[in-house]
Write a protein that holds these residues in place. Sequence first.
Motif, mmCIF file in Angstrom:
data_model
loop_
_atom_site.group_PDB
_atom_site.id
_atom_site.type_symbol
_atom_site.label_atom_id
_atom_site.label_comp_id
_atom_site.label_asym_id
_atom_site.label_seq_id
_atom_site.Cartn_x
_atom_site.Cartn_y
_atom_site.Cartn_z
ATOM 1 N N ALA A 1 -15.575 -19.759 -37.329
ATOM 2 C CA ALA A 1 -15.546 -20.514 -36.074
ATOM 3 C C ALA A 1 -14.267 -21.336 -35.973
ATOM 4 O O ALA A 1 -13.671 -21.457 -34.896
ATOM 5 C CB ALA A 1 -16.776 -21.428 -35.979
ATOM 6 N N LEU A 2 -13.817 -21.901 -37.092
ATOM 7 C CA LEU A 2 -12.585 -22.684 -37.091
ATOM 8 C C LEU A 2 -11.345 -21.789 -37.064
ATOM 9 O O LEU A 2 -10.351 -22.115 -36.419
ATOM 10 C CB LEU A 2 -12.549 -23.603 -38.312
ATOM 11 C CG LEU A 2 -13.551 -24.758 -38.258
ATOM 12 C CD1 LEU A 2 -13.635 -25.465 -39.605
ATOM 13 C CD2 LEU A 2 -13.152 -25.747 -37.171
ATOM 14 N N PHE B 1 -26.677 -21.675 -33.971
ATOM 15 C CA PHE B 1 -25.622 -22.613 -33.586
ATOM 16 C C PHE B 1 -24.245 -22.054 -33.900
ATOM 17 O O PHE B 1 -23.315 -22.124 -33.083
ATOM 18 C CB PHE B 1 -25.807 -23.956 -34.297
ATOM 19 C CG PHE B 1 -24.656 -24.899 -34.085
ATOM 20 C CD1 PHE B 1 -24.528 -25.602 -32.892
ATOM 21 C CD2 PHE B 1 -23.680 -25.063 -35.058
ATOM 22 C CE1 PHE B 1 -23.449 -26.462 -32.681
ATOM 23 C CE2 PHE B 1 -22.603 -25.912 -34.859
ATOM 24 C CZ PHE B 1 -22.490 -26.618 -33.662
ATOM 25 N N GLU B 2 -24.094 -21.485 -35.103
ATOM 26 C CA GLU B 2 -22.802 -20.933 -35.495
ATOM 27 C C GLU B 2 -22.439 -19.730 -34.626
ATOM 28 O O GLU B 2 -21.284 -19.542 -34.258
ATOM 29 C CB GLU B 2 -22.827 -20.536 -36.977
ATOM 30 C CG GLU B 2 -22.950 -21.693 -37.943
ATOM 31 C CD GLU B 2 -24.372 -22.215 -38.096
ATOM 32 O OE1 GLU B 2 -25.300 -21.589 -37.526
ATOM 33 O OE2 GLU B 2 -24.553 -23.234 -38.768
ATOM 34 N N ALA B 3 -23.452 -18.912 -34.293
ATOM 35 C CA ALA B 3 -23.204 -17.763 -33.410
ATOM 36 C C ALA B 3 -22.718 -18.230 -32.045
ATOM 37 O O ALA B 3 -21.786 -17.659 -31.465
ATOM 38 C CB ALA B 3 -24.479 -16.928 -33.271
ATOM 39 N N ALA C 1 -19.113 -17.432 -30.412
ATOM 40 C CA ALA C 1 -19.077 -16.748 -29.112
ATOM 41 C C ALA C 1 -18.258 -17.535 -28.100
ATOM 42 O O ALA C 1 -17.481 -16.959 -27.334
ATOM 43 C CB ALA C 1 -20.503 -16.533 -28.603
ATOM 44 N N ILE C 2 -18.409 -18.844 -28.104
ATOM 45 C CA ILE C 2 -17.651 -19.684 -27.168
ATOM 46 C C ILE C 2 -16.161 -19.614 -27.471
ATOM 47 O O ILE C 2 -15.318 -19.570 -26.565
ATOM 48 C CB ILE C 2 -18.160 -21.138 -27.216
ATOM 49 C CG1 ILE C 2 -19.528 -21.228 -26.523
ATOM 50 C CG2 ILE C 2 -17.169 -22.096 -26.566
ATOM 51 C CD1 ILE C 2 -20.183 -22.586 -26.633
ATOM 52 N N ALA C 3 -15.816 -19.577 -28.756
ATOM 53 C CA ALA C 3 -14.399 -19.481 -29.133
ATOM 54 C C ALA C 3 -13.818 -18.122 -28.734
ATOM 55 O O ALA C 3 -12.642 -18.021 -28.381
ATOM 56 C CB ALA C 3 -14.240 -19.703 -30.635
ATOM 57 N N LEU C 4 -14.645 -17.080 -28.781
ATOM 58 C CA LEU C 4 -14.183 -15.755 -28.391
ATOM 59 C C LEU C 4 -13.987 -15.659 -26.879
ATOM 60 O O LEU C 4 -13.043 -15.042 -26.394
ATOM 61 C CB LEU C 4 -15.183 -14.685 -28.849
ATOM 62 C CG LEU C 4 -15.235 -14.407 -30.356
ATOM 63 C CD1 LEU C 4 -16.437 -13.551 -30.692
ATOM 64 C CD2 LEU C 4 -13.953 -13.717 -30.816
ATOM 65 N N GLU C 5 -14.908 -16.281 -26.139
ATOM 66 C CA GLU C 5 -14.804 -16.273 -24.676
ATOM 67 C C GLU C 5 -13.946 -17.463 -24.254
ATOM 68 O O GLU C 5 -14.445 -18.570 -24.056
ATOM 69 C CB GLU C 5 -16.207 -16.373 -24.051
ATOM 70 C CG GLU C 5 -17.137 -15.242 -24.445
ATOM 71 C CD GLU C 5 -16.716 -13.918 -23.845
ATOM 72 O OE1 GLU C 5 -15.924 -13.932 -22.876
ATOM 73 O OE2 GLU C 5 -17.169 -12.871 -24.331
#
Length: 208
Positions: A113-114, A41-43, A47-51
């Motif tokens: 992530a934050l 989940f954290e990955a 990943a979504i924040a990077l993309e």
Amino acid sequence: MSLVRLSIKGISYSQTQNGAYALILNEVDGERKLPIVIGAFEAQSIAIALEKEIRPPRPLTHDLFKTFADRFDIVVKQVIIHKLVDGVFYSSMICERDKIEEIIDARTSDAIALALRFDAPIFTYKNILDKAGIYLNMSSEDKSDSEESDDILSTPETFGNTSSDEEIKNTYAKYTLAELNDLMDQAVQDEDYEKAAKIRDEITKRES
């Protein structure tokens, strides 16, 4: 203790541990990498924040936290990976509201992530990087090829994997320190950062 800034190199799927991913952090002004095993989940959230162009149909937990913080004028200013104990990384978020700073304890994966969502820098202390960082000895040409091929893939975070000390001991007990260093160098060349982290953990334990 001096702080060292880190950037995110990428996320790779664990070849030995189902549902786990290796988050690879880069030393900004150096060659060392800091591998941390995180959950699926954290990955996905990282990943979504990077993309930047990927937007989930409903907000993820970290997106909800960001929206909540924005509504109440709370800003995450920076993230610090401040402690490494028995292979487990500990992190803090430095937050600010009305010019008052607060330090909040967080899992490293959540904090990163934050940090991505707040465009906040990520740091660790030099002694932690000295202890857990891995050097990647490659030529400039090899580095270029490796960077082009990096793929961002859609428990507590650990240095290496969450296997027990006994399992790791049984796996590497037959090797000498010199052989372990050779194995770690080969794992790094193969970009198997999870394996390299486990070997580095075993070397650190023997040398302590």
